[in-house]
Design a protein around this motif. Structure first.
Motif, PDB file in Angstrom:
ATOM      1  N   ALA A  12     -18.395 -16.588  20.753  1.00  0.00           N
ATOM      2  CA  ALA A  12     -19.023 -17.832  20.282  1.00  0.00           C
ATOM      3  C   ALA A  12     -20.166 -18.239  21.206  1.00  0.00           C
ATOM      4  CB  ALA A  12     -17.978 -18.937  20.197  1.00  0.00           C
ATOM      5  N   LEU A  13     -19.982 -18.092  22.504  1.00  0.00           N
ATOM      6  CA  LEU A  13     -21.029 -18.412  23.469  1.00  0.00           C
ATOM      7  C   LEU A  13     -22.244 -17.515  23.259  1.00  0.00           C
ATOM      8  CD1 LEU A  13     -21.840 -20.030  26.027  1.00  0.00           C
ATOM      9  CD2 LEU A  13     -20.888 -18.149  27.348  1.00  0.00           C
ATOM     10  N   MET A  14     -22.006 -16.234  23.049  1.00  0.00           N
ATOM     11  CA  MET A  14     -23.108 -15.299  22.838  1.00  0.00           C
ATOM     12  C   MET A  14     -23.852 -15.616  21.539  1.00  0.00           C
ATOM     13  SD  MET A  14     -23.080 -11.149  22.685  1.00  0.00           S
ATOM     14  CE  MET A  14     -22.596 -10.993  20.990  1.00  0.00           C
ATOM     15  N   ILE A  15     -23.107 -15.916  20.471  1.00  0.00           N
ATOM     16  CA  ILE A  15     -23.748 -16.241  19.187  1.00  0.00           C
ATOM     17  C   ILE A  15     -24.571 -17.515  19.313  1.00  0.00           C
ATOM     18  CG2 ILE A  15     -23.266 -16.984  16.815  1.00  0.00           C
ATOM     19  CD1 ILE A  15     -20.903 -15.011  16.846  1.00  0.00           C
ATOM     20  N   TYR A  16     -24.011 -18.530  19.974  1.00  0.00           N
ATOM     21  CA  TYR A  16     -24.745 -19.774  20.174  1.00  0.00           C
ATOM     22  C   TYR A  16     -26.043 -19.523  20.934  1.00  0.00           C
ATOM     23  CZ  TYR A  16     -26.267 -24.098  22.291  1.00  0.00           C
ATOM     24  OH  TYR A  16     -27.047 -25.134  22.719  1.00  0.00           O
ATOM     25  N   ALA A  17     -25.957 -18.800  22.051  1.00  0.00           N
ATOM     26  CA  ALA A  17     -27.137 -18.555  22.880  1.00  0.00           C
ATOM     27  C   ALA A  17     -28.175 -17.725  22.119  1.00  0.00           C
ATOM     28  CB  ALA A  17     -26.735 -17.846  24.168  1.00  0.00           C
ATOM     29  N   PHE A  18     -27.728 -16.742  21.354  1.00  0.00           N
ATOM     30  CA  PHE A  18     -28.659 -15.899  20.602  1.00  0.00           C
ATOM     31  C   PHE A  18     -29.393 -16.716  19.539  1.00  0.00           C
ATOM     32  CE2 PHE A  18     -29.547 -12.725  17.222  1.00  0.00           C
ATOM     33  CZ  PHE A  18     -30.423 -11.929  17.943  1.00  0.00           C
ATOM     34  N   ILE A  19     -28.668 -17.528  18.793  1.00  0.00           N
ATOM     35  CA  ILE A  19     -29.308 -18.352  17.753  1.00  0.00           C
ATOM     36  C   ILE A  19     -30.217 -19.390  18.385  1.00  0.00           C
ATOM     37  CG2 ILE A  19     -28.838 -20.060  15.944  1.00  0.00           C
ATOM     38  CD1 ILE A  19     -26.375 -18.395  15.217  1.00  0.00           C
ATOM     39  N   ASP A  20     -29.784 -19.979  19.499  1.00  0.00           N
ATOM     40  CA  ASP A  20     -30.624 -20.953  20.197  1.00  0.00           C
ATOM     41  C   ASP A  20     -31.906 -20.287  20.695  1.00  0.00           C
ATOM     42  OD1 ASP A  20     -31.157 -23.551  21.269  1.00  0.00           O
ATOM     43  OD2 ASP A  20     -30.592 -22.798  23.248  1.00  0.00           O
ATOM     44  N   CYS A  21     -31.789 -19.073  21.178  1.00  0.00           N
ATOM     45  CA  CYS A  21     -32.969 -18.333  21.642  1.00  0.00           C
ATOM     46  C   CYS A  21     -33.932 -18.073  20.493  1.00  0.00           C
ATOM     47  CB  CYS A  21     -32.539 -17.027  22.292  1.00  0.00           C
ATOM     48  SG  CYS A  21     -33.892 -15.978  22.829  1.00  0.00           S
TER      49      CYS A  21
END
Length: 129
Positions: A12-21
């Motif tokens: 979830a952290l990786m998905i959040y950071a990727f979408i935020d990026c």
């Protein structure tokens, strides 16, 4: 359950950071180009995501700032705080007011007519009874 949490939280952290990026404008990205940040997040899941969250993007207060603020210029403004919007309301008011007045007069006439009709019906029923 704990084993699942150890898998779901980093994902979830990786998905959040990727979408935020991906959604961050290029001007707000710090230290590395945006495509490089996306690759770092995908390759080094937890470390890359944490790196993006803390070092990859300009983060700060959104909206207006106080007297010394440099940030907050432009952007979205509520309609009641937007002088251009308020001016457009004043400009449009002349023609719309005449239309509203005419509509109000029509409604009042219709209401009077209906009231008179009801009064006539009541009088007619009283005379018959």
């Amino acid at each position: 359950m704990l084993r699942a949490l150890l898998f779901i939280l980093p994902l979830a952290l990786m998905i959040y950071a990727f979408i935020d990026c991906l959604n961050t404008p290029e001007e707000e990205v710090k230290h590395l180009p945006k495509p490089v940040w996306a690759i770092v997040i995908l390759l080094f899941s937890v470390v890359g995501a944490i790196g993006w969250i803390f070092a990859g993007k300009e983060r700060g207060p959104k909206g207006r700032t106080g007297a010394g603020g440099g940030r907050g210029t432009g952007g979205w403004v509520a309609p009641d705080d937007n002088p251009e919007f308020l001016k457009s309301l004043k400009d449009d008011g002349s023609g719309a007011k005449a239309d509203d007045d005419a509509l109000l007069k029509d409604w009042e006439e219709d209401l009077r007519r209906r009231e008179e009709e009801l009064k006539r019906r009541e009088r007619g029923e009283e005379n018959e009874g």
